[in-house]
Design a protein around this motif. Structure first.
Motif, PDB file in Angstrom:
ATOM      1  N   TRP A  61      29.739 109.024  49.930  1.00  0.00           N
ATOM      2  CA  TRP A  61      30.491 108.711  48.713  1.00  0.00           C
ATOM      3  C   TRP A  61      29.844 107.566  47.952  1.00  0.00           C
ATOM      4  O   TRP A  61      29.726 107.604  46.718  1.00  0.00           O
ATOM      5  CB  TRP A  61      31.927 108.335  49.094  1.00  0.00           C
ATOM      6  CG  TRP A  61      32.710 107.729  47.966  1.00  0.00           C
ATOM      7  CD1 TRP A  61      33.316 108.390  46.940  1.00  0.00           C
ATOM      8  CD2 TRP A  61      32.946 106.336  47.741  1.00  0.00           C
ATOM      9  NE1 TRP A  61      33.919 107.495  46.083  1.00  0.00           N
ATOM     10  CE2 TRP A  61      33.714 106.218  46.557  1.00  0.00           C
ATOM     11  CE3 TRP A  61      32.592 105.173  48.429  1.00  0.00           C
ATOM     12  CZ2 TRP A  61      34.127 104.992  46.047  1.00  0.00           C
ATOM     13  CZ3 TRP A  61      33.011 103.944  47.926  1.00  0.00           C
ATOM     14  CH2 TRP A  61      33.769 103.863  46.752  1.00  0.00           C
ATOM     15  N   ASP A  65      27.882 110.225  45.510  1.00  0.00           N
ATOM     16  CA  ASP A  65      29.017 110.813  44.803  1.00  0.00           C
ATOM     17  C   ASP A  65      29.217 110.149  43.449  1.00  0.00           C
ATOM     18  O   ASP A  65      29.017 108.928  43.298  1.00  0.00           O
ATOM     19  CB  ASP A  65      30.293 110.647  45.635  1.00  0.00           C
ATOM     20  CG  ASP A  65      31.333 111.707  45.303  1.00  0.00           C
ATOM     21  OD1 ASP A  65      31.008 112.611  44.511  1.00  0.00           O
ATOM     22  OD2 ASP A  65      32.448 111.636  45.824  1.00  0.00           O
ATOM     23  N   SER A  66      29.644 110.952  42.480  1.00  0.00           N
ATOM     24  CA  SER A  66      29.980 110.408  41.169  1.00  0.00           C
ATOM     25  C   SER A  66      31.280 109.617  41.250  1.00  0.00           C
ATOM     26  O   SER A  66      32.212 109.997  41.960  1.00  0.00           O
ATOM     27  CB  SER A  66      30.135 111.554  40.158  1.00  0.00           C
ATOM     28  OG  SER A  66      30.659 111.064  38.938  1.00  0.00           O
ATOM     29  N   LYS A  67      31.318 108.509  40.536  1.00  0.00           N
ATOM     30  CA  LYS A  67      32.537 107.676  40.514  1.00  0.00           C
ATOM     31  C   LYS A  67      33.339 107.919  39.238  1.00  0.00           C
ATOM     32  O   LYS A  67      34.294 107.205  38.961  1.00  0.00           O
ATOM     33  CB  LYS A  67      32.170 106.188  40.622  1.00  0.00           C
ATOM     34  CG  LYS A  67      31.209 105.857  41.763  1.00  0.00           C
ATOM     35  CD  LYS A  67      31.747 106.265  43.111  1.00  0.00           C
ATOM     36  CE  LYS A  67      30.831 105.802  44.252  1.00  0.00           C
ATOM     37  NZ  LYS A  67      29.501 106.448  44.234  1.00  0.00           N
ATOM     38  N   GLN A  68      32.948 108.943  38.477  1.00  0.00           N
ATOM     39  CA  GLN A  68      33.628 109.251  37.227  1.00  0.00           C
ATOM     40  C   GLN A  68      35.090 109.606  37.475  1.00  0.00           C
ATOM     41  O   GLN A  68      35.402 110.485  38.273  1.00  0.00           O
ATOM     42  CB  GLN A  68      32.936 110.433  36.525  1.00  0.00           C
ATOM     43  CG  GLN A  68      33.543 110.815  35.184  1.00  0.00           C
ATOM     44  CD  GLN A  68      33.269 109.765  34.121  1.00  0.00           C
ATOM     45  OE1 GLN A  68      32.195 109.150  34.122  1.00  0.00           O
ATOM     46  NE2 GLN A  68      34.207 109.555  33.232  1.00  0.00           N
ATOM     47  N   THR A 119      37.752 109.987  46.987  1.00  0.00           N
ATOM     48  CA  THR A 119      36.852 111.150  47.027  1.00  0.00           C
ATOM     49  C   THR A 119      37.483 112.416  46.447  1.00  0.00           C
ATOM     50  O   THR A 119      36.777 113.399  46.217  1.00  0.00           O
ATOM     51  CB  THR A 119      36.432 111.442  48.481  1.00  0.00           C
ATOM     52  OG1 THR A 119      37.569 111.910  49.231  1.00  0.00           O
ATOM     53  CG2 THR A 119      35.876 110.189  49.153  1.00  0.00           C
ATOM     54  N   ARG A 121      38.440 114.029  43.642  1.00  0.00           N
ATOM     55  CA  ARG A 121      38.352 113.992  42.178  1.00  0.00           C
ATOM     56  C   ARG A 121      38.610 115.346  41.530  1.00  0.00           C
ATOM     57  O   ARG A 121      38.773 115.419  40.324  1.00  0.00           O
ATOM     58  CB  ARG A 121      36.978 113.484  41.748  1.00  0.00           C
ATOM     59  CG  ARG A 121      36.703 112.047  42.166  1.00  0.00           C
ATOM     60  CD  ARG A 121      35.323 111.592  41.722  1.00  0.00           C
ATOM     61  NE  ARG A 121      34.255 112.310  42.410  1.00  0.00           N
ATOM     62  CZ  ARG A 121      33.555 113.301  41.896  1.00  0.00           C
ATOM     63  NH1 ARG A 121      33.819 113.726  40.676  1.00  0.00           N
ATOM     64  NH2 ARG A 121      32.593 113.892  42.576  1.00  0.00           N
ATOM     65  N   GLU A 453      37.662 112.092  27.544  1.00  0.00           N
ATOM     66  CA  GLU A 453      36.440 111.885  28.306  1.00  0.00           C
ATOM     67  C   GLU A 453      35.544 113.104  28.146  1.00  0.00           C
ATOM     68  O   GLU A 453      35.956 114.239  28.267  1.00  0.00           O
ATOM     69  CB  GLU A 453      36.783 111.695  29.797  1.00  0.00           C
ATOM     70  CG  GLU A 453      37.577 110.423  30.042  1.00  0.00           C
ATOM     71  CD  GLU A 453      37.884 110.242  31.516  1.00  0.00           C
ATOM     72  OE1 GLU A 453      37.383 111.063  32.316  1.00  0.00           O
ATOM     73  OE2 GLU A 453      38.608 109.307  31.867  1.00  0.00           O
ATOM     74  N   ALA A 455      32.534 113.429  29.757  1.00  0.00           N
ATOM     75  CA  ALA A 455      31.627 113.597  30.894  1.00  0.00           C
ATOM     76  C   ALA A 455      31.790 114.985  31.475  1.00  0.00           C
ATOM     77  O   ALA A 455      32.879 115.557  31.474  1.00  0.00           O
ATOM     78  CB  ALA A 455      31.881 112.528  31.956  1.00  0.00           C
ATOM     79  N   GLN A 456      30.707 115.533  32.002  1.00  0.00           N
ATOM     80  CA  GLN A 456      30.776 116.830  32.607  1.00  0.00           C
ATOM     81  C   GLN A 456      31.633 116.797  33.862  1.00  0.00           C
ATOM     82  O   GLN A 456      31.731 115.772  34.520  1.00  0.00           O
ATOM     83  CB  GLN A 456      29.368 117.323  32.967  1.00  0.00           C
ATOM     84  CG  GLN A 456      28.487 117.570  31.745  1.00  0.00           C
ATOM     85  CD  GLN A 456      27.122 118.069  32.165  1.00  0.00           C
ATOM     86  OE1 GLN A 456      26.798 118.111  33.341  1.00  0.00           O
ATOM     87  NE2 GLN A 456      26.343 118.463  31.183  1.00  0.00           N
ATOM     88  N   PRO A 458      32.467 116.866  37.438  1.00  0.00           N
ATOM     89  CA  PRO A 458      31.590 116.606  38.581  1.00  0.00           C
ATOM     90  C   PRO A 458      31.620 117.745  39.580  1.00  0.00           C
ATOM     91  O   PRO A 458      32.542 118.540  39.619  1.00  0.00           O
ATOM     92  CB  PRO A 458      32.213 115.323  39.200  1.00  0.00           C
ATOM     93  CG  PRO A 458      33.644 115.328  38.740  1.00  0.00           C
ATOM     94  CD  PRO A 458      33.625 115.990  37.398  1.00  0.00           C
ATOM     95  N   SER A 459      30.590 117.773  40.380  1.00  0.00           N
ATOM     96  CA  SER A 459      30.504 118.803  41.403  1.00  0.00           C
ATOM     97  C   SER A 459      31.681 118.725  42.344  1.00  0.00           C
ATOM     98  O   SER A 459      32.134 117.654  42.701  1.00  0.00           O
ATOM     99  CB  SER A 459      29.208 118.632  42.202  1.00  0.00           C
ATOM    100  OG  SER A 459      29.200 119.481  43.319  1.00  0.00           O
TER     101      SER A 459
END
Length: 461
Positions: A61, A65-68, A119, A121, A453, A455-456, A458-459
């Motif tokens: 993480w 990992d993205s924090k978005q 985690t 998201r 927002e 932003a794409q 996230p995975s």
């Protein structure tokens, strides 16, 4: 051979996490619930599996990992406050050796409950965590259900995956957890996307629910029966046809009674006659002692403070049969008896501040899940609503609330205040609450013309 199979399975999951680091979080859930190191006999017992899995999950993480969209919720802050307070009371504990032994697993449960929501998201991640939790505890439940069917049950005699009477492998605790798991199974069967609902999913889910119902019978745990009754009432709020549900539940109960073991029926009969049951009488005496103890130790006595208790009480004993029955009261002296209640466990070990923190944490969870239920009972924002069903968010909030309330009822009679299972439920609640606030906030901004927002997404893993 068993050790090699378990190590190979865990190693495969850890290897899969090299591509999807979130899998390491799921591995930790599996290890913490099933405790495979206790199932094996040799090498696996020497491996620090729990530490390895958590280190992998945290580093995955932290670095990959993205924090978005990540949020640290108020309830996570309460968990941290409870963790710090438990640490302080442990340093001043009355029984240092046993207190540090308990602290060794309590702090891990609290830290992971704080970490897990960070985690979660996406919907897929939330569902995956619920699925692994259900399947992990399902491994224990299915084992116990099969042994119950084939005559291996009985009070304090049902052997699960390990020959141990602690944690989720203790009769009353697994009975409470099994009943609390039922709403999560139903939610996965209705709203799952990893295993999409079809006849195979519903068949397995039905069999797993049946196994959950068998656990209180196999363990002869009265706590499980009380939790089941409470869960049955709670489900009346969420079913569409309440009268049909109530009638079917009554018919199933009446049909099941002739097939229940006589030993189980006799033990359940002691629920209303606590004076003739030494176990129930001991509970009342311990609770009275704990309340008196809290007057002298309002800040708590640290973990396992119950070891200081000593009390004497009278228990009612009936001898003879028919018209020759005689009733007498015998004096019983007990020492170092456990709390047999999570609420008194908190009061005795963490005092009034710790009890209030824990109650605040639990009560806020019930309230937040009710808020989500209210929010999504008015919307038709997904495909589920198109065919007359509630949204997955409403369904999961309902399931988590029902599971938590069933646990809180069971906690009245079992010392499970710090069990990792309930703190995983708390972590899932925090993750869902954060996800709903973030996604619904973006949706409101979009409808009002404000920039949302961009932003794409996230995975998922």
């Amino acid at each position: 051979m068993l050790d090699l199979v378990l190590i190979g399975f865990i190693g495969l999951l850890l290897a899969m996490g090299l591509k999807r680091p979130f899998i390491w979080v799921l591995v930790y859930i599996y290890i913490d619930v099933v405790a495979p190191q206790k199932i094996g006999w040799g090498l696996i017992q020497a491996l620090p599996l729990s530490l390895m899995a958590f280190a992998a999950a945290f580093c995955g993480w932290l670095f990959f990992d993205s924090k978005q969209g990540m949020r640290f919720t108020f309830r996570q802050g309460l968990i941290v406050a409870l963790l710090v307070y438990c640490g302080l009371t442990t340093m001043a504990a009355q029984f240092q050796d046993s207190a540090w032994e308990k602290w060794d697993w309590v702090w891990k449960a609290l830290v992971f409950a704080t970490f897990l929501p960070l985690t979660l998201r996406t919907r897929l991640r939330i569902e995956a965590a619920v699925l692994i939790l259900v399947l992990s505890i399902g491994a224990i439940i299915i084992n116990g259900g099969m042994k119950t069917v084939f005559g291996g049950g009985g009070y304090a005699t049902l052997k699960l995956l390990v020959d141990e009477n602690s944690g989720l492998y203790e009769g009353s605790i697994i009975s409470t957890a099994a009943i609390a798991t039922i709403p999560l199974i139903v939610w996965l069967a209705r709203h799952g996307t990893i295993f999409k609902p079809d006849w195979r999913v519903w068949t397995f889910s039905g069999a797993l629910i049946f196994s959950c119902l068998l656990i209180p019978i196999g363990t002869s745990a009265r706590t499980g029966l009380v939790c089941l009754a409470v869960l049955g009432v709670l489900m009346l709020r969420s079913v569409r046809y309440r009268f049909v549900y109530g009638a079917l539940a009554g018919l199933v109960l009446m049909a099941a009674i002739p097939f229940l073991p006589q030993s189980y029926l006799e033990r359940m009969g002691t629920i209303t006659g606590y004076q003739s049951d030494q176990s129930a009488s001991t509970r009342l005496a311990v609770w009275q002692w704990t309340y008196d103890y809290s007057k002298d130790h309002p800040l708590g006595g640290g973990f396992d403070a119950y070891r200081a208790n000593s009390f004497t009480y009278n228990t009612r004993v009936v001898t003879g049969e028919g018209n020759n029955q005689q009733v007498e009261f015998r004096e019983v002296t007990e020492e170092a008896r456990a709390y047999h209640s999570s609420y008194f466990e908190l009061l005795g070990e963490q005092g009034w501040p710790g009890l209030l923190l824990w109650l605040w944490l639990q009560g806020l969870g019930v309230w937040q899940m009710e808020r989500i239920r209210w929010r999504f009972s008015r919307t038709a924002g997904d495909q589920d609503a198109a065919d007359g069903r509630k949204s997955w968010q409403w369904g999961l909030a309902t399931a988590l609330q029902q599971a938590q309330l069933a646990y809180l009822v069971g906690a009245l009679f079992v010392g499970i205040a710090y069990q990792p299972f309930i703190f995983m439920l708390v972590g899932l609640q925090c993750g869902l609450w954060s996800y709903v606030r973030r996604t619904q906030g973006d949706a409101r901004k979009a409808r009002s013309g404000q920039p949302a927002e961009t932003a794409q997404v996230p995975s998922a893993a």
